[in-house]
Design a protein around this motif. Structure first.
Motif, PDB file in Angstrom:
ATOM      1  N   MET A 122       0.803  -1.221   0.000  1.00 55.85           N
ATOM      2  CA  MET A 122       0.000   0.000   0.000  1.00 55.85           C
ATOM      3  C   MET A 122       0.836   1.270   0.000  1.00 55.85           C
ATOM      4  O   MET A 122       0.300   2.374   0.133  1.00 55.85           O
ATOM      5  CB  MET A 122      -0.941  -0.008   1.209  1.00 55.85           C
ATOM      6  CG  MET A 122      -1.955  -1.142   1.176  1.00 55.85           C
ATOM      7  SD  MET A 122      -2.939  -1.226   2.707  1.00 55.85           S
ATOM      8  CE  MET A 122      -1.739  -1.931   3.847  1.00 55.85           C
ATOM      9  N   GLY A 123       2.161   1.131  -0.088  1.00 56.02           N
ATOM     10  CA  GLY A 123       3.020   2.304  -0.136  1.00 56.02           C
ATOM     11  C   GLY A 123       3.484   2.803   1.220  1.00 56.02           C
ATOM     12  O   GLY A 123       4.111   3.857   1.306  1.00 56.02           O
ATOM     13  N   PHE A 124       3.209   2.042   2.302  1.00 50.39           N
ATOM     14  CA  PHE A 124       3.636   2.474   3.629  1.00 50.39           C
ATOM     15  C   PHE A 124       5.108   2.178   3.833  1.00 50.39           C
ATOM     16  O   PHE A 124       5.611   1.110   3.484  1.00 50.39           O
ATOM     17  CB  PHE A 124       2.834   1.745   4.715  1.00 50.39           C
ATOM     18  CG  PHE A 124       1.428   2.221   4.868  1.00 50.39           C
ATOM     19  CD1 PHE A 124       1.102   3.219   5.768  1.00 50.39           C
ATOM     20  CD2 PHE A 124       0.415   1.660   4.099  1.00 50.39           C
ATOM     21  CE1 PHE A 124      -0.201   3.659   5.909  1.00 50.39           C
ATOM     22  CE2 PHE A 124      -0.895   2.088   4.227  1.00 50.39           C
ATOM     23  CZ  PHE A 124      -1.209   3.098   5.130  1.00 50.39           C
ATOM     24  N   GLY A 125       5.801   3.138   4.432  1.00 45.98           N
ATOM     25  CA  GLY A 125       7.163   2.935   4.877  1.00 45.98           C
ATOM     26  C   GLY A 125       7.130   2.707   6.382  1.00 45.98           C
ATOM     27  O   GLY A 125       6.578   1.734   6.872  1.00 45.98           O
ATOM     28  N   GLU A 171       5.867   7.939   8.416  1.00 42.57           N
ATOM     29  CA  GLU A 171       6.384   8.734   7.321  1.00 42.57           C
ATOM     30  C   GLU A 171       5.217   9.027   6.376  1.00 42.57           C
ATOM     31  O   GLU A 171       4.220   8.303   6.377  1.00 42.57           O
ATOM     32  CB  GLU A 171       7.437   7.934   6.538  1.00 42.57           C
ATOM     33  CG  GLU A 171       8.676   7.574   7.303  1.00 42.57           C
ATOM     34  CD  GLU A 171       9.607   6.717   6.462  1.00 42.57           C
ATOM     35  OE1 GLU A 171      10.820   6.799   6.697  1.00 42.57           O
ATOM     36  OE2 GLU A 171       9.124   5.967   5.592  1.00 42.57           O
ATOM     37  N   PRO A 172       5.313  10.053   5.552  1.00 47.02           N
ATOM     38  CA  PRO A 172       4.295  10.261   4.525  1.00 47.02           C
ATOM     39  C   PRO A 172       4.153   9.002   3.660  1.00 47.02           C
ATOM     40  O   PRO A 172       5.142   8.333   3.355  1.00 47.02           O
ATOM     41  CB  PRO A 172       4.834  11.437   3.719  1.00 47.02           C
ATOM     42  CG  PRO A 172       5.669  12.201   4.707  1.00 47.02           C
ATOM     43  CD  PRO A 172       6.304  11.152   5.577  1.00 47.02           C
ATOM     44  N   VAL A 173       2.920   8.681   3.324  1.00 46.65           N
ATOM     45  CA  VAL A 173       2.651   7.474   2.537  1.00 46.65           C
ATOM     46  C   VAL A 173       2.686   7.826   1.061  1.00 46.65           C
ATOM     47  O   VAL A 173       2.008   8.759   0.615  1.00 46.65           O
ATOM     48  CB  VAL A 173       1.291   6.869   2.921  1.00 46.65           C
ATOM     49  CG1 VAL A 173       1.025   5.611   2.105  1.00 46.65           C
ATOM     50  CG2 VAL A 173       1.257   6.561   4.415  1.00 46.65           C
ATOM     51  N   ARG A 174       3.441   7.077   0.329  1.00 44.75           N
ATOM     52  CA  ARG A 174       3.622   7.311  -1.095  1.00 44.75           C
ATOM     53  C   ARG A 174       2.276   7.308  -1.821  1.00 44.75           C
ATOM     54  O   ARG A 174       1.515   6.353  -1.760  1.00 44.75           O
ATOM     55  CB  ARG A 174       4.519   6.206  -1.666  1.00 44.75           C
ATOM     56  CG  ARG A 174       5.275   6.541  -2.899  1.00 44.75           C
ATOM     57  CD  ARG A 174       6.361   5.509  -3.194  1.00 44.75           C
ATOM     58  NE  ARG A 174       5.887   4.139  -3.198  1.00 44.75           N
ATOM     59  CZ  ARG A 174       6.318   3.201  -2.361  1.00 44.75           C
ATOM     60  NH1 ARG A 174       7.201   3.495  -1.435  1.00 44.75           N
ATOM     61  NH2 ARG A 174       5.854   1.974  -2.435  1.00 44.75           N
ATOM     62  N   ALA A 195      -6.462  11.781   3.325  1.00 41.69           N
ATOM     63  CA  ALA A 195      -7.097  10.577   2.781  1.00 41.69           C
ATOM     64  C   ALA A 195      -6.836   9.374   3.682  1.00 41.69           C
ATOM     65  O   ALA A 195      -7.730   8.534   3.900  1.00 41.69           O
ATOM     66  CB  ALA A 195      -6.578  10.298   1.379  1.00 41.69           C
ATOM     67  N   LEU A 196      -5.627   9.285   4.241  1.00 41.18           N
ATOM     68  CA  LEU A 196      -5.317   8.191   5.159  1.00 41.18           C
ATOM     69  C   LEU A 196      -6.142   8.306   6.430  1.00 41.18           C
ATOM     70  O   LEU A 196      -6.702   7.311   6.911  1.00 41.18           O
ATOM     71  CB  LEU A 196      -3.825   8.199   5.494  1.00 41.18           C
ATOM     72  CG  LEU A 196      -3.372   7.185   6.550  1.00 41.18           C
ATOM     73  CD1 LEU A 196      -3.691   5.753   6.114  1.00 41.18           C
ATOM     74  CD2 LEU A 196      -1.874   7.338   6.835  1.00 41.18           C
ATOM     75  N   VAL A 197      -6.246   9.513   6.967  1.00 41.59           N
ATOM     76  CA  VAL A 197      -7.043   9.713   8.180  1.00 41.59           C
ATOM     77  C   VAL A 197      -8.505   9.354   7.924  1.00 41.59           C
ATOM     78  O   VAL A 197      -9.142   8.679   8.740  1.00 41.59           O
ATOM     79  CB  VAL A 197      -6.919  11.176   8.669  1.00 41.59           C
ATOM     80  CG1 VAL A 197      -7.914  11.457   9.797  1.00 41.59           C
ATOM     81  CG2 VAL A 197      -5.496  11.461   9.141  1.00 41.59           C
ATOM     82  N   ALA A 198      -9.042   9.770   6.780  1.00 42.03           N
ATOM     83  CA  ALA A 198     -10.437   9.453   6.448  1.00 42.03           C
ATOM     84  C   ALA A 198     -10.630   7.949   6.317  1.00 42.03           C
ATOM     85  O   ALA A 198     -11.671   7.396   6.744  1.00 42.03           O
ATOM     86  CB  ALA A 198     -10.835  10.152   5.153  1.00 42.03           C
ATOM     87  N   ARG A 199      -9.654   7.270   5.738  1.00 40.03           N
ATOM     88  CA  ARG A 199      -9.749   5.811   5.579  1.00 40.03           C
ATOM     89  C   ARG A 199      -9.736   5.112   6.932  1.00 40.03           C
ATOM     90  O   ARG A 199     -10.524   4.195   7.176  1.00 40.03           O
ATOM     91  CB  ARG A 199      -8.580   5.332   4.719  1.00 40.03           C
ATOM     92  CG  ARG A 199      -8.551   3.836   4.485  1.00 40.03           C
ATOM     93  CD  ARG A 199      -7.418   3.470   3.558  1.00 40.03           C
ATOM     94  NE  ARG A 199      -7.347   2.040   3.339  1.00 40.03           N
ATOM     95  CZ  ARG A 199      -6.491   1.453   2.528  1.00 40.03           C
ATOM     96  NH1 ARG A 199      -5.645   2.184   1.827  1.00 40.03           N
ATOM     97  NH2 ARG A 199      -6.469   0.147   2.386  1.00 40.03           N
TER      98      ARG A 199
END
Length: 201
Positions: free
Chosen positions: A117-120, A148-151, A157-161
């Motif tokens: 999902m692009g998470f570091g 870290e910021p997600v690629r 959008a991450l918080v809403a998810r």
């Protein structure tokens, strides 16, 4: 999975320098479960390997084969897989390592490792917090993260998810408890129930 994640190595480096790693994104989402005590909700949600039972977008959650580093520290590593996508593309998946599990404090903390999902670097803490007097109904589910910021994904959008997922979990917990209590009340009244909790005729 690498023997040591970048997060672990960064933390070790900061510790040597006497500092603390501070990740760029930090946020918390909260959902209320008005009919559940904190103990009732925690009893349902405390199992690190049962995420799929409560999160509406997680189809699978099971024990993963730990790498040598996890085996040495007796950490629990889970594999989570999302619900199938409508366009036929692979579902989201991740390996996550349990870092701390505190039953008395009603929380656990984990780190996301390999994922598609692009998470570091990503750490999260899941908490159940009472909102009323001890033993009274009313509690909050809290999902806190630092990463870290997600690629390719804006923070909003991450918080809403995460918020949507937590809201779904709160709704499932509430529905389960209401159903269980209703079934118990009917049974105590001497009415026979079918396995699906419907009234036998």
């Amino acid at each position: 999975m690498a023997a040591e994640s970048s997060a672990v190595m960064a933390a070790a480096a900061a510790e040597e320098e006497g500092g603390k790693v501070r990740l760029e994104w930090e946020e918390r989402v909260v959902s209320l479960v008005p009919t559940a005590t904190a103990d009732e909700a925690w009893a349902l949600l405390s199992d690190f390997l049962a995420f799929h039972r409560w999160h509406p977008r997680v189809a699978k959650c099971r024990l993963a084969s730990p790498d040598t580093a996890a085996a040495a520290s007796a950490s629990v590593v889970r594999y989570c897989e999302g619900t199938p996508r409508g366009d036929g593309s692979p579902p989201d998946w991740a390996h996550e390592t349990l870092l701390e599990h505190d039953a008395a404090g009603r929380f656990f903390r984990y780190e996301m490792n390999d994922n598609n999902m692009g998470f570091g670097v990503f750490f999260a803490t899941f908490r159940v917090v009472p909102t009323a007097a001890a033993g009274a109904p009313g509690c909050e589910l809290r999902w806190e993260f630092e990463s870290e910021p997600v690629r390719g994904t804006p923070k909003e959008a991450l918080v809403a998810r995460l918020q949507a997922g937590l809201d779904g979990m709160a709704a499932r917990v509430q529905e389960h408890l209401l159903s269980t209590r209703a079934a118990a009340a009917i049974t105590s009244a001497g009415v026979e129930l079918n396995p699906d909790n419907s009234i036998a005729v």
